[in-house]
Design an enzyme around this catalytic site. Structure first.
Site: not given
Length: 1024
Positions: A462, A538
């Site tokens: 991220e 994820e």
């Protein structure tokens, strides 16, 4: 070596921790873990090295609000008010400062590279002794395996160096600073540094020396690096171990390197060579490097299924064989590559059964001990996980050795996350931050590349997509072409990743976000020109009562070969232990330490609680990921193995046929299934039951012998089929008794023997029941349409920021929680053999009807009360959470017995792991102790429920506990719950799914929402 005055004032003036171009001063180059054995047999057997000395233990410690507050005198001697602290530890876990939990938002004002003036600082010191022999020859190093976030080091009052990157070692040469006898280390650790801007991971923000500290004594002429890699022919029948060794010190003609490869006690191959590397260009090669290649016939291949390991011993010695030092590492012969859109291990396409794992301990914070690491690995293996992503940083060095030995595939991830930046790639696209990013990636690779368990490198998490990512991707591919690289930032399919690795992409639903759309995983594979495999970095956000819809992902993974699995978010709840005024421990989350900003309970997304007790959702993951699949045709069971390399050699298939949980027939068959093979099992003719009920065939795969990761009797897979039953009708026994109806202005009262039922004519509710003189109800039986909100229902809503799209906010806005019953009908009729009560209610809020509930209660001569419920849902109200009944029973019984799905909590979109059987559990086990209280403990597919003197029959879902939905909804932490009087029973005809694709947007699939306008269900309530 960088020379800096020893003065603390000068060091503070430099402010190295606010300079992204300074990531270290005097730190040694990265390399695999060293032990510097002086005996090659000790290296081969991995015995403790006499040259490696732990400095873990009690250190002196003083805390200051800022580095400028540290007195200069501390460099020379301990301060009078210094305390002791255990190393490794996080100082916040010892009462200094406060841990901060935040997900995206930086815990400091965003002004890179600058950090707050108030920068909590921990001053550590240790006095230790060094033997004269260590000073006479060789080099003494100090190794800090993890310090958060940056630190300066002094030895005997002299400045040694500086390091940052909290998740990789900082190693310094102490030789010039040591003296024989007593020595003193002083370590000044800063909570915040410019490196903090690269460490914005979703976790607790803690500080200190939280990994091991050790001294290592190396000879003057020494092995400075070594790297092993394995190469194969096409059919993996022949392999080459390629070992690159580098030395430093005096380069003498008599020096030799020997690399020997061992399999247990057997030496498989060995090679010796002098130094002088291969020619690189017209100027020659590296004089201090050498490459050896050892041929191995029919190597025992490494995989997570069969983690075969060899041991490579690297010896530096003289021509006459005198050993100078030895280093060693485990070696796994395995090949990773991407071919034809598939991630292959040893030529076979992997299906990643993965989970994300933070390093977290409820008592010790981010300090990991071997026992906890092994516990995590055993639980993962026992629950059919084969892979782990080190989210979001390199882990403790021991973790990789354990993964090598027990067998787990590892995604090793660089300690880079800039989630709170706007835009997210603000730093990662800035060349001024390339040196800091480069250190974090290159040093990870140099430390961990000898581990066979590491099959994928990750550039971080991220952080958007910037030019720095592309540069580091190219560096890894040039240095280690043997592994793919993945990176999710910037859309999961950029030029910096070999694998499409989205997070929280859904199976069939597109999420067309601007700039970085998340396509459905099925669609992503078919985008024009897209040929890469897709592995979700994820998915399945396991926050609280979650993991609904998990089976849909696994159906897709098995249907589409290039959908090669994913990593569940995540492994362990990140709650921390606090103590109340009486010394009782309780589980804390964001905000409980006065930490601001904070993201509350968003730190608890685990498949296991912080103490590693499993969540019920873990069983669902285990079942969906199981390595055996089953198909039933007539009396034939076909068992398919999804193992790629392992022949079933420790499995028995147990089968049982049961009628309503009562076994009728059973058997046992050894499984003998080749990798990716099938076995057909013919069952005997099954008995036909004489009575009615549900007939189920259940199979379990049991491991009769213990393994490295499981005890004997471990169940690795299971399945159930409902079989066809003979059609027969069991007539109720005739009863000559007729219930007696008494009508008063307030009530209808029905009596039968020693039983009475009372219906309040003003409310229309069953208000009381008696058995003899004992009251059975503490509250009336009422309709129920709500649940104590799950984390998935709440989404990102909080008191100061309402998300109107969250389920709980929609229910609140529509008045579901505030709805009151308006009585439309309440009548009583005496039938030939029963009394019939008919009621109707309009459930309203602010004059608007949300639900109409019509019920009949038929009480017959046997004492059975048959309840029929019909519900109409207003077309303009949100789909309800449940359609059911609730009451508070007067009794508190010790156990609950039911015929239905269990034994663990299950919900309509998370029940594939539940088995139909007759279950009997303590009442306390019917409650799931989520740290943030919510709806919990549902059991679906129930045919019969027994509790105390009561029995309920039908086809329903129920939960039963000492806590009301109201209390669960209003309580912030589980330790604040109090057992209420009696027992709360919720019986649902229908219950909405729980969702779990993510926890910040509505994720319950349409098929599990209560979207129909009308609902009908029935049940029978009687006394045993």
């Amino acid at each position: 070596m960088t020379m800096i005055t020893d003065s603390l004032a000068v060091v503070l003036q430099r402010r190295d921790w606010e300079n992204p171009g300074v990531t270290q001063l005097n730190r040694l180059a990265a390399h695999p873990p060293f032990a510097s054995w002086r005996n090659s047999e000790e290296a081969r057997t991995d015995r403790p090295s006499q040259q490696l000395r732990s400095l873990n233990g009690e250190w002196r410690f003083a805390w200051f609000p800022a580095p400028e507050a540290v007195p200069e005198s501390w460099l020379e001697c301990d301060l009078p008010d210094a305390d002791t602290i255990v190393v490794p530890s996080n100082w916040q876990m010892h009462g200094y400062d406060a841990p901060i939990y935040t997900n995206v938002t930086y815990p400091i004002t965003v002004n890179p590279p600058f950090v707050p003036v108030e920068n909590p600082t921990g001053c550590y010191s240790l006095t230790f002794n060094v033997d004269e022999s260590w000073l006479q020859e060789g080099q003494t190093r100090i190794i800090f395996d993890g310090v958060n976030s940056a630190f300066h080091l002094w030895c005997n009052g002299r400045w040694v160096g500086y390091g940052q990157d909290s998740r990789l070692p900082s190693e310094f040469d102490l030789s010039a600073f040591l003296r024989a006898g007593e020595n003193r280390l002083a370590v000044m650790v800063l909570r915040w540094s410019d490196g903090s801007y690269l460490e914005d991971q979703d976790m607790w923000r803690m500080s200190g020396i939280f990994r091991d500290v050790s001294l290592l004594h190396k000879p003057t002429t020494q092995i400075s690096d070594f790297h092993v890699a394995t190469r194969f022919n096409d059919d993996f029948s022949r392999a080459v171990l390629e070992a690159e060794v580098q030395m430093c010190g005096e380069l003498r003609d008599e020096l030799r390197v020997t690399v020997s490869l061992w399999q247990g006690e057997t030496q498989v191959a060995s090679g010796t060579t002098p130094f002088g590397g291969e020619i690189i260009d017209e100027r020659g090669g590296y004089a201090d490097r050498v490459t050896l290649r050892l041929n191995v016939e029919n190597p025992a291949l490494w995989s997570a299924e069969i983690p075969n390991l060899y041991r490579a011993v690297v010896k530096l010695h003289t021509a006459d064989g005198t050993l100078i030092e030895a280093e060693a590492c485990d070696v796994g012969f395995r090949e990773v590559r991407i071919e034809n859109g598939l991630l292959l291990l040893n030529g076979k396409p992997l299906l990643i059964r993965g989970v994300n794992r933070h390093e977290h301990h409820p008592l010790h914070g981010q300090v990991m001990d071997e026992q906890t690491m092994v516990q995590d690995i055993l639980l993962m293996k026992q629950n059919n996980f084969n892979a782990v992503r080190c989210s979001h940083y390199p882990n403790h060095p021991l973790w990789y050795t354990l993964c090598d030995r027990y067998g787990l595939y590892v995604v090793d991830e660089a300690n880079i996350e800039t989630h709170g930046m706007v835009p997210m790639n603000r730093l990662t696209d800035d060349p001024r931050w390339l040196p800091a990013m480069s250190e974090r990636v290159t040093r990870m690779v140099q430390r961990d590349r000898n581990h066979p368990s590491v099959i994928i490198w990750s550039l971080g998490n991220e952080s958007g997509h910037g030019a720095n990512h592309d540069a580091l991707y190219r560096w890894i591919k040039s240095v280690d072409p043997s592994r793919p690289v993945q990176y999710e930032g910037g859309g999961a399919d950029t030029s910096a990743t070999d694998i499409i690795c989205p997070m929280y992409a859904r199976v069939d639903e597109d999420q067309p976000f601007p700039a970085v759309p998340k396509w459905s995983i099925k669609k992503w594979l078919s985008l024009p020109g897209e040929l890469r495999p897709l592995i979700l970095c994820e998915y399945a956000h396991a926050m609280g009562n979650s993991l609904g819809g998990f089976a849909k992902y696994w159906q897709a993974f098995r249907q589409y070969p290039r959908l090669q699995g994913g990593f569940v978010w995540d492994w362990v709840d990140q709650s921390l232990i606090k103590y109340d005024e009486n010394g009782n421990p309780w589980s804390a989350y964001g905000g409980d330490f006065g930490d601001t900003p904070n993201d509350r309970q968003f730190c608890m997304n685990g498949l296991v609680f912080a103490d590693r007790t499993p969540h019920p959702a873990l069983t669902e993951a285990k079942h969906q990921q199981q390595f055996f699949q089953f198909r039933l045709s007539g009396r034939t069971i076909e068992v398919t193995s999804e193992y790629l390399f392992r022949h079933s050699d420790n499995e028995l298939l147990h089968w049982t046929v049961a009628l309503d949980g009562k076994p009728l027939a059973s058997g046992e068959v050894p499984l003998d299934v080749a990798p990716q093979g099938k076995q057909v099992i013919e069952l005997p003719v099954l008995p036909q039951p004489e009575s009615t009920g549900q007939l189920w065939l259940t199979v379990h795969v049991v491991q009769p012998n213990a393994t490295a990761w499981s005890e004997a009797g471990h169940i690795s897979a299971w399945h159930q089929w409902r079989l066809a039953e003979n059609l027969s009708v069991t007539l109720p026994a005739a009863s000559h008794s007729i219930p007696h109806l008494t009508t008063s202005e307030m009530d209808f009262c029905i009596e039968l023997g020693n039983k009475r039922w009372q219906f309040n004519r003003q409310s229309g509710f069953l208000s009381q029941m008696w058995i003899g003189d004992e009251k059975q109800l503490l509250t009336p039986l009422r309709a129920q349409f709500t649940r104590a909100p799950l984390d998935n229902d709440i989404g990102v809503s909080e008191a100061t920021r309402i998300d109107p799209n969250a389920w709980v906010e929609r229910w609140k806005a529509a008045g579901h929680y505030q709805a009151e019953a308006a009585l439309l009908q309440c009548t009583a009729d005496t039938l030939a053999d029963a009394v019939l009560i008919t009621t109707a209610h309009a459930w309203q809020h602010q004059g608007k009807t949300l639900f109409i509930s019509r019920k009949t209660y038929r009480i017959d001569g046997s004492g059975q009360m048959a309840i029929t419920v019909d519900v109409e849902v207003a077309s303009d109200t949100p789909h309800p959470a449940r359609i059911g009944l609730t009451c508070q029973l007067a009794q508190v019984a010790e156990r609950v017995n039911w015929l239905g799905l269990g034994p663990q909590e299950n919900y309509p979109d998370r029940l594939t792991a539940a088995c139909f059987d007759r279950w009997d559990l303590p009442l306390s086990d019917m409650y799931t102790p989520y740290v943030f209280p919510s709806e919990n403990g549902l059991r679906c597919g129930t045919r019969e429920l027994n509790y105390g003197p009561h029995q309920w029959r039908g086809d329903f879902q129920f939960n039963i506990s000492r806590y009301s939905q109201q209390q669960l909804m209003e309580t912030s932490h589980r330790h604040l719950l109090h057992a209420e009087e009696g027992t709360w029973l919720n019986i649902d005809g229908f219950h909405m799914g729980i969702g779990g694709d993510d926890s910040w947007s509505p994720s319950v699939s349409a098929e599990f929402q209560l979207s129909a306008g009308r609902y009908h269900y029935q049940l029978v309530w009687c006394q045993k």
